[in-house]
Design a protein around this motif. Structure first.
Motif, PDB file in Angstrom:
ATOM      1  N   VAL A  25      66.494  13.497 -41.633  1.00  0.00           N
ATOM      2  CA  VAL A  25      67.194  12.836 -40.174  1.00  0.00           C
ATOM      3  C   VAL A  25      67.213  11.536 -40.318  1.00  0.00           C
ATOM      4  O   VAL A  25      66.343  10.649 -40.347  1.00  0.00           O
ATOM      5  CB  VAL A  25      66.517  13.573 -39.134  1.00  0.00           C
ATOM      6  N   THR A  26      68.513  10.788 -40.349  1.00  0.00           N
ATOM      7  CA  THR A  26      68.270   9.440 -39.942  1.00  0.00           C
ATOM      8  C   THR A  26      69.111   9.076 -38.869  1.00  0.00           C
ATOM      9  O   THR A  26      69.996   9.941 -38.368  1.00  0.00           O
ATOM     10  CB  THR A  26      69.285   8.707 -41.096  1.00  0.00           C
ATOM     11  N   GLY A  27      68.721   8.150 -38.075  1.00  0.00           N
ATOM     12  CA  GLY A  27      69.486   7.569 -37.035  1.00  0.00           C
ATOM     13  C   GLY A  27      68.784   6.271 -36.538  1.00  0.00           C
ATOM     14  O   GLY A  27      68.780   5.394 -37.542  1.00  0.00           O
ATOM     15  N   HIS A  74      71.368  15.651 -27.158  1.00  0.00           N
ATOM     16  CA  HIS A  74      71.372  15.859 -25.692  1.00  0.00           C
ATOM     17  C   HIS A  74      70.516  14.228 -25.380  1.00  0.00           C
ATOM     18  O   HIS A  74      69.634  14.080 -25.734  1.00  0.00           O
ATOM     19  CB  HIS A  74      70.688  16.886 -25.228  1.00  0.00           C
ATOM     20  N   ASP A  75      71.449  13.740 -24.734  1.00  0.00           N
ATOM     21  CA  ASP A  75      70.823  12.457 -24.267  1.00  0.00           C
ATOM     22  C   ASP A  75      70.338  11.553 -25.263  1.00  0.00           C
ATOM     23  O   ASP A  75      69.165  10.961 -24.970  1.00  0.00           O
ATOM     24  CB  ASP A  75      69.858  12.654 -22.877  1.00  0.00           C
ATOM     25  N   GLY A  76      70.941  11.257 -26.328  1.00  0.00           N
ATOM     26  CA  GLY A  76      70.526  10.320 -27.222  1.00  0.00           C
ATOM     27  C   GLY A  76      69.507  10.695 -28.264  1.00  0.00           C
ATOM     28  O   GLY A  76      68.700  10.070 -29.011  1.00  0.00           O
ATOM     29  N   THR A  77      69.142  12.050 -28.031  1.00  0.00           N
ATOM     30  CA  THR A  77      67.971  12.894 -28.902  1.00  0.00           C
ATOM     31  C   THR A  77      68.645  13.943 -29.788  1.00  0.00           C
ATOM     32  O   THR A  77      69.661  14.543 -29.111  1.00  0.00           O
ATOM     33  CB  THR A  77      67.180  13.452 -27.946  1.00  0.00           C
ATOM     34  N   THR A 100      64.392  13.499 -32.968  1.00  0.00           N
ATOM     35  CA  THR A 100      64.432  12.076 -32.848  1.00  0.00           C
ATOM     36  C   THR A 100      65.479  11.413 -31.974  1.00  0.00           C
ATOM     37  O   THR A 100      66.544  12.057 -31.807  1.00  0.00           O
ATOM     38  CB  THR A 100      64.562  11.445 -34.488  1.00  0.00           C
ATOM     39  N   ASN A 101      65.125  10.222 -31.636  1.00  0.00           N
ATOM     40  CA  ASN A 101      66.341   9.300 -30.915  1.00  0.00           C
ATOM     41  C   ASN A 101      67.198   8.983 -31.721  1.00  0.00           C
ATOM     42  O   ASN A 101      66.995   8.577 -33.152  1.00  0.00           O
ATOM     43  CB  ASN A 101      65.790   8.361 -30.266  1.00  0.00           C
ATOM     44  N   VAL A 102      68.586   9.047 -31.449  1.00  0.00           N
ATOM     45  CA  VAL A 102      69.535   8.627 -32.572  1.00  0.00           C
ATOM     46  C   VAL A 102      70.513   7.702 -31.627  1.00  0.00           C
ATOM     47  O   VAL A 102      70.684   7.648 -30.252  1.00  0.00           O
ATOM     48  CB  VAL A 102      70.409   9.746 -33.211  1.00  0.00           C
ATOM     49  N   GLY A 103      71.143   6.964 -32.411  1.00  0.00           N
ATOM     50  CA  GLY A 103      72.448   5.981 -31.742  1.00  0.00           C
ATOM     51  C   GLY A 103      73.589   6.827 -31.929  1.00  0.00           C
ATOM     52  O   GLY A 103      73.660   8.112 -32.256  1.00  0.00           O
ATOM     53  N   ALA A 104      74.909   6.051 -31.983  1.00  0.00           N
ATOM     54  CA  ALA A 104      76.055   6.596 -32.408  1.00  0.00           C
ATOM     55  C   ALA A 104      76.097   7.083 -34.014  1.00  0.00           C
ATOM     56  O   ALA A 104      76.653   8.060 -34.212  1.00  0.00           O
ATOM     57  CB  ALA A 104      77.104   5.532 -32.086  1.00  0.00           C
TER      58      ALA A 104
END
Length: 119
Positions: A62-64, A38-41, A89-93
């Motif tokens: 978890v990788t991001g 949700h929203d980059g998280t 965690t915050n993640v990108g694409a």
């Protein structure tokens, strides 16, 4: 002596001795992942649930935008759902969740979620 000349009980036993017994279906894994983005998280919950009490161990990665790892071992109570770990965690694409798990009496297994699952 032919099979038809055997007494009924012996005939039944002879027929059963040649029958193949199909194996019982395998139980689902005791460890599963509940993943929500949700929203980059991304939020990951490691869930333990087993029909019998058993020891389990796991390594969750978890990788991001960064990499987080959590290892653990516990004994699951029979028929009791438990959240063993929660990570956020915050993640990108490009992100990936990997669970390497071991249960008593079963081969180790891995569960993968995220874009890495396609690769």
């Amino acid at each position: 002596m032919t099979l038809s000349a055997l007494p009924a009980g012996a005939l039944a036993l002879a027929l059963l001795s040649h029958a193949t017994v199909s194996a019982m279906p395998e139980q689902p894994h005791a460890l599963t992942l509940d993943v929500h983005v949700h929203d980059g998280t991304v939020e990951i919950r490691l869930i333990g649930h087993s029909p019998r009490a058993q020891a389990v161990s796991y390594a969750l990665e978890v990788t991001g935008q960064s990499t987080s790892r959590h290892r653990g071992a516990t004994t699951l109570a029979a028929d009791t759902r438990a959240v063993l770990s929660t990570m956020r965690t915050n993640v990108g694409a490009d992100w990936c969740v990997r669970l390497a798990a071991e249960e008593e009496g079963r081969a180790p297994y891995e569960i993968t979620r995220g874009p890495c699952a396609a690769g």
